[in-house]
Each structure stands twice: as structure tokens, then as C-alpha cells.
Design an enzyme around this catalytic site. Structure first.
Site, short mmCIF file in Angstrom:
data_model
loop_
_atom_site.label_atom_id
_atom_site.label_comp_id
_atom_site.label_asym_id
_atom_site.label_seq_id
_atom_site.Cartn_x
_atom_site.Cartn_y
_atom_site.Cartn_z
N ARG A 54 0.84 -1.21 0.00
CA ARG A 54 0.00 0.00 0.00
C ARG A 54 0.86 1.26 0.00
NH1 ARG A 54 -2.73 -2.60 4.58
NH2 ARG A 54 -4.51 -3.82 3.81
N ASP A 75 -8.22 -20.94 5.36
CA ASP A 75 -7.58 -22.22 5.08
C ASP A 75 -8.19 -22.79 3.81
OD1 ASP A 75 -6.48 -24.72 4.97
OD2 ASP A 75 -7.28 -25.42 6.89
N ASN A 130 -1.95 -20.02 -6.61
CA ASN A 130 -0.59 -20.37 -6.23
C ASN A 130 -0.51 -21.32 -5.05
OD1 ASN A 130 2.41 -19.88 -5.80
ND2 ASN A 130 1.59 -18.87 -3.97
N TYR A 144 2.45 -35.87 -5.24
CA TYR A 144 2.62 -34.44 -5.56
C TYR A 144 2.73 -34.24 -7.07
CZ TYR A 144 4.87 -29.91 -6.17
OH TYR A 144 5.19 -28.65 -6.60
N LYS A 204 0.23 -32.24 -9.76
CA LYS A 204 0.63 -31.16 -10.65
C LYS A 204 0.39 -31.51 -12.12
CE LYS A 204 1.77 -28.21 -7.52
NZ LYS A 204 0.97 -26.98 -7.35
N THR A 221 12.45 -21.18 -2.52
CA THR A 221 11.32 -20.86 -1.64
C THR A 221 11.39 -21.83 -0.46
OG1 THR A 221 9.80 -22.43 -2.70
CG2 THR A 221 9.95 -20.23 -3.68
#
Length: 261
Positions: free
Chosen positions: A51, A64, A91, A156, A160, A191
Site C-alpha cells: 500500500r 484455510d 498459487n 505431488y 501437478k 522458496t
């Protein structure tokens, strides 16, 4: 001037990693933001910074998204605020590393709920609005793991693969409505992914590691262009291209050696 200046963008998983980069890139272009994740403290700090730096509106929604029907709940919250989402960055997601039968089933099911079902629900409720309004942009975050079977990340990588095929199909299906859908498939990135998944970085991963900001920039550019899918980084592109010349059984055996700790 940015084509999305003054429009509203929703970024899920906005409390860390790619989510912070996606939000920052969109804020730099003048988009107003809805940040959604479980951890509100990190998002409030990010919101305050964005901001003050860019003079945009930022709404923080603590939720959640791994709960069934959470996507619909989030849509209702934004409807109550009279916020229509023009750009959706799906994401939120995580991985679980290890031998499939030794992983807690509850953790695997939680991952599948978030990576696939929540993503599908969020895409449905916001894409329907975009179709009615005659346009919009959606980015789905997959993984290069979605291009091949990956031992130690079996569930996983399968989740994807779902995201990859789902997004590519919607790119064509929603094109007549001026809704652009793109899939970003990163490789290993700096990450918290490995920390969350429980894996130590392998030599292969250390070699291929990308910084998150360039990956996020690649994804945003693809979303705006309506590119069906994009793999960031030369090394990742070569990995995917090379898979075309190897039998699937060999791909899996190679992945086994590259992924094991």
C-alpha cells in the site's frame, strides 16, 4: 501503463514464497490485491508495504483453502465487499516428500485437497464470473514434476500433472469468452518448498535452483499473454525437452536417482 492497473487480483498462498513475488509484481503494475492464505500476520506486513509503496488497495483474507468449500466461501466474502476479481493467481499448494507408503495418509490427502480440489473450486467460481463479464486472466501454478512420474513425490507430481492438463484445457475452452488461462511449471526454486516437503536439497536441485522472482515474472507474463503453459529457466526447459527421447520407465528411474536423499 499496465493493462491491469486499477483491476483486482487475487493471489492465493500469499504469505510466503511465490505468493509474495506474484503480489509484488502485480502491485508494481498498479493492480489492487486480495491476499489469501492461512497466516495473516505475514500477509498484513506485505499488504502494508505494498500500500505504502504503490498506493494500491490491498485486502487480506485469512482462510484455510485446504478446507472443502473454502473457495466458495472466499468468493462470497469478496462478493460482500463488491470486489470482482479480474486476475486470479492460483498459487497455494505444497509437496510431501518421501516413500508413499511411509507418508502419513492424512498429510497426502491434505495436499491433494489443496493442490487439486481447492484449485479447481477457486478456478470454477472466479472463472464463471469472468465469463459473465467477458474477460479475465487466470494463472495456475503446477511444476515440472507434472510432466513426469517422480518417485518420492509420487502424489505431488501426479497432482501437478492434473493442474497442467486442467489449465491447458481451460485455455482453449475459455478463449471464446476472452478468459486467458495459463499454467506455470517451475522447477526447484529458492522458496520454502523443500522445508515444507521435508526434503534436503540434492546436488541436482542445488544445480538447478532458480530464484523465485524471475519465475513469478515468467508466470505473470504468460498469464497476460494467454500462453497455455510455460516452463521457466533453460535448465528446466531442457529437462522437459529431453524427456521426449526417453521411455517413461527410464524417466522414472532417472528421477528416482535425482530425488533421493
Amino acid at each position: 501503463m499496465s493493462e491491469y492497473k486499477g483491476k483486482w487480483a487475487l493471489v492465493t498462498g500469499a504469505s510466503s514464497g511465490f505468493g509474495i513475488d506474484f503480489a509484488t509484481i502485480l502491485a508494481e503494475g498498479g493492480a489492487n490485491l486480495v491476499l489469501a492464505a492461512r497466516r495473516t500476520e505475514a500477509m498484513e506486513k506485505l499488504a502494508q508495504s505494498l500500500r505504502s509503496r504503490f498506493g494500491i488497495e490491498v485486502v487480506v483474507e485469512g482462510i484455510d483453502l485446504g478446507r472443502p468449500a473454502a473457495g466458495t466461501e472466499l468468493k462470497h466474502r469478496l462478493d460482500a465487499r463488491h470486489i470482482a476479481i479480474d486476475l486470479l493467481v492460483n498459487n497455494a499448494g505444497f509437496g510431501v516428500f518421501g516413500k508413499f507408503t511411509e507418508q502419513p495418509l492424512s498429510k497426502t490427502m491434505e495436499m491433494l485437497q489443496l493442490n487439486m480440489l481447492a484449485l479447481t473450486e477457486l478456478t470454477h467460481v472466479f472463472a464463471a464470473d469472468m465469463v459473465m463479464r467477458g474477460g479475465g486472466h487466470i494463472l495456475l501454478v503446477a511444476s515440472i514434476g507434472g510432466y513426469q512420474a517422480t518417485p518420492f513425490y509420487a502424489a505431488y507430481s501426479a497432482s501437478k500433472a492434473y493442474v497442467l492438463l486442467f489449465g491447458e484445457a481451460l485455455n482453449t475452452e475459455l478463449a471464446p469468452h476472452n478468459v486467458k488461462v495459463s499454467v506455470l511449471s517451475p522447477g526447484i526454486t529458492a522458496t520454502a518448498f523443500l522445508d515444507v516437503s521435508g526434503q534436503r536439497a540434492t546436488p541436482y536441485q542445488r544445480l538447478m535452483m532458480m530464484q523465485s522472482r524471475p519465475v513469478a515474472e515468467t508466470g505473470i507474463a504468460a498469464m497476460l499473454a494467454g500462453t497455455p503453459s510455460v516452463v521457466p529457466g533453460i535448465g528446466n526447459k531442457l529437462t522437459i525437452f529431453g524427456n521426449r527421447f526417453a521411455p517413461r520407465s527410464l524417466q522414472s528411474r532417472i528421477a528416482y536417482q535425482l530425488m533421493k536423499n
